[in-house]
Design an enzyme around this catalytic site. Structure first.
Site, PDB file in Angstrom:
ATOM      1  N   SER A 138       1.147  -1.222  -0.150  1.00 54.01           N
ATOM      2  CA  SER A 138       0.183  -0.389  -0.406  1.00 54.01           C
ATOM      3  C   SER A 138       1.148   1.485   0.237  1.00 54.01           C
ATOM      4  O   SER A 138       1.657   1.265   0.627  1.00 54.01           O
ATOM      5  CB  SER A 138      -1.460  -0.369   1.290  1.00 54.01           C
ATOM      6  N   TYR A 168      -2.485   0.230  10.190  1.00 56.20           N
ATOM      7  CA  TYR A 168      -2.908  -1.012   8.715  1.00 56.20           C
ATOM      8  C   TYR A 168      -1.428  -0.318   8.143  1.00 56.20           C
ATOM      9  O   TYR A 168      -0.866  -1.598   7.295  1.00 56.20           O
ATOM     10  CB  TYR A 168      -3.759  -0.206   7.840  1.00 56.20           C
TER      11      TYR A 168
END
Length: 330
Positions: free
Chosen positions: A132, A157
Site C-alpha cells: 500500500s 494498517y
C-alpha cells in the site's frame, strides 16, 4: 506464458481488485482458483454479486476460507499447485485499524505468513502481493519513490503492509521465493469498496446526506483507476518474477496514477457527474491519515512499458455510470 495451461491462485478474489483481476485473467483463458472469507467489513452483497459473475466461468474455482487457516491453504496448494500466486486478501482501511487492530494482525500478518509458507513448500514460481501507498507514512518528499525510506508508518494498517514487504524480502533471501510487492495508490472504479471516498461520497450526495471532508479538503490523493491497476499487475505477472541474477529475487512497485488530485477537486468532479451538490462537513485531518500521496512510476515504465492512462474525470464518469446502474438510480 500460455494462459490456458497457467494456473493462478488469487486470494481475496471477491474483493474489489481481486474480482477485476480474476475476471480479466479468466477472459484471457487462465485457470483461476480464488479464495475469500466473505467477511462483513463492508456490504457482503457486493462481494456476492462480484462472485456471481466469476462463477459463470468454467475455469474458475471458488473456495470460501480465511488466510489464517494454514491447513486449508496447504490443501489448496497441494491440489491446485498454482504457477503464480497473487495475494490480495487483507484487512483494508486506515481508520478501521484504529478501532479493530486485531483484525489486521490476524489477516495481514498471520495470513501473509501462511501464504509464504505455502509458496515455500510448493515451490511457487512467483508471488505477487498487495502492499500500500500508506507505507510511505508522513513522507514529505514527492513523488513517493520505492527508494524512499518507509520505516515510519503512521497507522497499524500501514505497519502491517510494511511488515509484509520485510517478511517477503526475508523469504526471498532465505528460500529464493521470487516476490513482487504492489504498493497500490487509492484504487477506485466500478465494483469499488463502499468505505472509500468516491463510493461513500456518491452514496451520501445522492441521498442528500452530509459528507465529512477531512483536512478541510486539502488532502491530495493519487487516484488510480481499476483497469490501469489490473493492466499493471498482469504485465508484471507476464513479465515473470525478479530474475535469479537479482539477489534476493525481490522487487516492489508503485501502482499509482502519478497525478495527485485535491480532495475538493475530486468532490467537484463528482458533483458534476452526479448533477447534484454535496452537503459538506469540513473536518480536521484524522489520526493515521496522510496529507498527500503521489506515486513515482518510473520502474513501471522501465520494466513493463506501462503508465496509467485513465484520467480522474474519465474514471469518475465510468464509476458513476456503474453506480447508477447497479443501484437502479435514474
Amino acid at each position: 506464458m500460455q494462459s490456458t495451461s497457467c494456473k493462478v491462485f488469487i486470494t481475496g478474489c471477491a474483493g474489489f481488485i481481486g474480482f477485476h483481476l480474476a475476471k480479466r485473467l479468466l477472459d484471457e483463458g487462465f485457470r483461476v482458483l480464488g479464495i475469500d472469507n466473505m467477511n462483513n467489513y463492508y456490504d457482503k452483497s457486493l462481494k456476492e454479486a462480484r462472485l456471481t459473475i466469476l462463477t459463470k466461468y468454467p475455469q474458475f474455482t471458488f473456495i470460501k476460507g480465511s488466510m489464517e487457516n494454514l491447513e486449508l491453504l496447504e490443501s489448496l496448494f497441494a491440489q491446485f499447485i498454482p504457477d503464480i500466486v497473487i495475494h490480495l486478501a487483507a484487512q483494508a482501511g486506515v481508520r478501521y485499524s484504529l478501532t479493530n487492530p486485531e483484525a489486521y494482525i490476524q489477516s495481514n500478518l498471520i495470513g501473509f505468513f501462511n501464504i509464504l509458507e505455502c509458496c515455500k513448500k510448493y515451490n511457487t514460481s512467483h508471488l505477487l502481493y498487495a502492499s500500500s501507498s500508506s507505507v510511505y507514512g508522513g513522507n514529505e518528499q514527492t513523488p513517493f519513490s520505492t527508494k524512499d525510506r518507509t520505516d515510519q508508518p503512521i497507522s497499524l494498517y500501514a505497519a502491517t503492509k510494511k511488515a509484509n514487504e520485510l517478511i517477503a524480502y526475508t523469504y526471498s533471501h532465505l528460500y529464493q521465493i521470487p516476490t513482487t510487492g504492489l504498493r497500490f495508490f487509492t484504487v477506485y472504479g466500478p465494483w469499488g469498496r463502499p468505505d472509500m471516498a468516491i463510493f461513500s461520497f456518491s452514496q451520501a450526495i445522492i441521498n442528500q446526506q452530509p459528507i465529512d471532508i477531512y483536512n478541510y479538503g486539502n488532502m491530495k490523493r493519487d487516484f488510480t483507476y481499476i483497469d490501469d491497476v489490473t493492466e499493471a499487475i498482469i504485465r508484471l505477472m507476464k513479465k515473470g518474477p525478479p530474475t535469479a541474477s537479482v539477489h534476493p529475487p525481490y522487487k516492489v512497485y508503485n501502482i499509482g496514477n502519478h497525478q495527485p488530485v485535491q480532495l475538493n477537486e475530486m468532490i467537484k468532479l463528482l458533483e458534476e457527474q452526479l448533477g447534484m451538490k454535496a452537503i459538506k462537513n469540513p473536518m480536521p485531518i484524522q489520526p493515521g491519515d496522510v496529507p498527500v500521496t503521489f506515486a513515482d512510476i518510473d520502474d513501471l515504465i522501465k520494466d513493463i512499458q506501462f503508465a496509467p492512462s485513465i484520467s480522474i474525470k474519465e474514471g469518475m464518469k465510468r464509476f458513476v455510470e456503474w453506480y447508477k446502474e447497479y443501484y437502479n438510480i435514474p
